[in-house]
Design a protein around this motif. Structure first.
Motif, mmCIF file in Angstrom:
data_model
loop_
_atom_site.group_PDB
_atom_site.id
_atom_site.type_symbol
_atom_site.label_atom_id
_atom_site.label_comp_id
_atom_site.label_asym_id
_atom_site.label_seq_id
_atom_site.Cartn_x
_atom_site.Cartn_y
_atom_site.Cartn_z
ATOM 1 N N CYS A 35 39.879 -0.053 -30.595
ATOM 2 C CA CYS A 35 38.497 -0.115 -31.449
ATOM 3 C C CYS A 35 37.935 1.270 -31.646
ATOM 4 C CB CYS A 35 37.736 -1.074 -30.580
ATOM 5 S SG CYS A 35 36.051 -0.844 -30.924
ATOM 6 N N GLY A 36 37.670 1.590 -32.795
ATOM 7 C CA GLY A 36 37.241 3.075 -33.042
ATOM 8 C C GLY A 36 36.146 3.149 -34.203
ATOM 9 N N MET A 37 35.444 3.897 -34.129
ATOM 10 C CA MET A 37 34.368 4.024 -35.413
ATOM 11 C C MET A 37 34.001 5.429 -35.494
ATOM 12 S SD MET A 37 30.748 2.504 -33.750
ATOM 13 C CE MET A 37 29.845 3.136 -35.291
ATOM 14 N N THR A 38 33.603 5.885 -36.749
ATOM 15 C CA THR A 38 33.516 7.135 -37.113
ATOM 16 C C THR A 38 31.920 7.409 -36.723
ATOM 17 O OG1 THR A 38 34.849 7.188 -38.988
ATOM 18 C CG2 THR A 38 32.758 8.763 -39.047
ATOM 19 N N ALA A 39 31.478 8.581 -36.032
ATOM 20 C CA ALA A 39 30.374 8.684 -35.440
ATOM 21 C C ALA A 39 30.079 10.444 -35.742
ATOM 22 C CB ALA A 39 30.187 8.159 -34.205
ATOM 23 N N ASN A 40 28.856 10.577 -36.027
ATOM 24 C CA ASN A 40 28.400 12.311 -35.996
ATOM 25 C C ASN A 40 27.197 12.408 -35.197
ATOM 26 O OD1 ASN A 40 26.226 11.095 -37.560
ATOM 27 N ND2 ASN A 40 26.307 12.543 -38.832
ATOM 28 N N SER A 41 27.049 11.196 -34.239
ATOM 29 C CA SER A 41 25.914 11.510 -33.285
ATOM 30 C C SER A 41 26.294 12.246 -32.026
ATOM 31 C CB SER A 41 25.312 10.370 -33.125
ATOM 32 O OG SER A 41 26.374 9.296 -32.653
ATOM 33 N N PHE A 42 27.617 12.744 -32.087
ATOM 34 C CA PHE A 42 28.151 13.397 -30.659
ATOM 35 C C PHE A 42 27.349 14.528 -30.330
ATOM 36 C CE2 PHE A 42 30.826 16.764 -29.113
ATOM 37 C CZ PHE A 42 31.193 16.311 -27.809
ATOM 38 N N THR A 43 27.060 14.804 -29.100
ATOM 39 C CA THR A 43 26.697 15.904 -28.401
ATOM 40 C C THR A 43 26.940 16.284 -27.270
ATOM 41 O OG1 THR A 43 24.393 15.463 -29.644
ATOM 42 C CG2 THR A 43 24.189 16.924 -27.980
ATOM 43 N N SER A 44 27.370 17.389 -27.139
ATOM 44 C CA SER A 44 27.614 18.127 -25.530
ATOM 45 C C SER A 44 26.516 17.899 -24.739
ATOM 46 C CB SER A 44 28.385 19.191 -25.566
ATOM 47 O OG SER A 44 27.507 20.396 -26.179
ATOM 48 N N VAL A 45 26.426 17.610 -23.591
ATOM 49 C CA VAL A 45 25.289 17.414 -22.859
ATOM 50 C C VAL A 45 25.277 18.249 -21.580
ATOM 51 C CG1 VAL A 45 24.008 15.751 -21.430
ATOM 52 C CG2 VAL A 45 24.888 15.022 -23.387
ATOM 53 N N SER A 46 26.111 18.293 -20.848
ATOM 54 C CA SER A 46 26.276 19.086 -19.627
ATOM 55 C C SER A 46 27.641 19.771 -19.253
ATOM 56 C CB SER A 46 25.835 18.076 -18.602
ATOM 57 O OG SER A 46 25.833 18.601 -17.237
ATOM 58 N N LEU A 47 27.528 20.693 -18.618
ATOM 59 C CA LEU A 47 28.978 21.447 -18.264
ATOM 60 C C LEU A 47 29.118 20.911 -16.962
ATOM 61 C CD1 LEU A 47 28.717 25.061 -19.285
ATOM 62 C CD2 LEU A 47 30.281 23.302 -20.089
ATOM 63 N N GLU A 48 28.371 20.866 -15.822
ATOM 64 C CA GLU A 48 28.452 20.629 -14.480
ATOM 65 C C GLU A 48 27.525 19.418 -14.063
ATOM 66 O OE1 GLU A 48 28.702 23.844 -11.995
ATOM 67 O OE2 GLU A 48 30.266 24.714 -13.126
ATOM 68 N N PRO A 49 27.828 18.249 -13.996
ATOM 69 C CA PRO A 49 29.115 17.748 -14.547
ATOM 70 C C PRO A 49 29.269 17.626 -15.833
ATOM 71 C CG PRO A 49 27.650 15.899 -14.003
ATOM 72 C CD PRO A 49 26.610 17.326 -13.681
ATOM 73 N N PRO A 50 30.461 17.645 -16.234
ATOM 74 C CA PRO A 50 30.970 17.604 -17.726
ATOM 75 C C PRO A 50 30.468 16.303 -18.487
ATOM 76 C CG PRO A 50 32.928 17.105 -16.551
ATOM 77 C CD PRO A 50 31.650 17.270 -15.414
ATOM 78 N N LEU A 51 29.298 16.526 -19.387
ATOM 79 C CA LEU A 51 28.892 15.117 -19.952
ATOM 80 C C LEU A 51 28.796 15.401 -21.432
ATOM 81 C CD1 LEU A 51 25.958 14.210 -17.448
ATOM 82 C CD2 LEU A 51 28.277 13.254 -17.373
ATOM 83 N N VAL A 52 29.113 14.308 -22.204
ATOM 84 C CA VAL A 52 28.690 14.420 -23.598
ATOM 85 C C VAL A 52 28.159 13.077 -24.035
ATOM 86 C CG1 VAL A 52 30.866 15.686 -24.021
ATOM 87 C CG2 VAL A 52 31.159 13.119 -24.133
#
Ligand code: FMN
Length: 170
Positions: A35-52
């Protein structure tokens, strides 16, 4: 002055002036179907821990799958993949029919030709207005030497050499 009677179309237009990259967010349903969808709302959030994070609209036909998923992958598209973005935002088509996928560590499908991907286990799910925010912990990722696809004001943009302009940091 605080304004509470925004015209939604105006607000959407204003949000759309923010230049973003373009991703395809992927997962599998309970039966293992991709299942997949196009999204431009992606954001990197944190390096430690690594979160998006990525925001999924509650009106999406895929919302039930993403709300139930404990893993997902974010595939960042390259500058020649606007058609992939179009296919993964279209309804009534088999979105995976023309795309080569690999299996990431979590089992989420990863698009073989994308610019970079982040394979995530679910860290937190936050309901926010008409969207659900999926915060993922990065379990694995890869980068390929390609240029990114951009999106602004409802159009795909190719940044070309501009993306390689002045470098702030590694
Ligand atoms: C460039 C672009 C970015 C998009 N970003 C998002 C997003 O961040 N979140 C979202 O829920 N939908 C986003 N969409 C819309 C979905 O891709 C699309 O509405 C959805 O996949 C429609 O099909 P569905 O109902 O089967 O999900 C975006 C569409 C495009 C073309």
């Amino acid at each position: 002055m605080r304004q509470t009677d925004f015209d939604t179309a105006d607000l959407r237009r204003a949000f759309g002036t923010f230049l973003t990259g373009v991703t395809v967010v992927t997962t599998r349903d309970a039966a293992g179907i991709p299942c997949g969808m196009t999204a431009n709302s992606f954001t990197s959030v944190s390096l430690e821990p690594p979160l998006v994070l990525v925001c999924i609209g509650k009106g999406s036909s895929n919302i039930a799958v993403f709300e139930a998923a404990d893993r997902f992958a974010v595939n960042i598209l390259g500058d020649d993949q606007s058609e992939v973005a179009t296919v993964f935002s279209a309804r009534g088509v088999d979105r995976f029919a023309t795309i080569d996928c690999l299996e990431a560590a979590t089992g989420a499908p990863v698009l073989a030709d994308c610019l970079s991907w982040f394979d995530c286990s679910l860290h937190q799910r936050v309901i926010a207005g008409d969207h659900v925010i999926l915060i993922g912990r990065v379990e694995d990722f890869a980068i390929r030497p390609r240029e990114p696809l951009g999106f602004c004001r409802g159009r795909f943009v190719n940044l070309g050499d501009k993306a390689a302009g002045s470098r702030l940091a590694d």
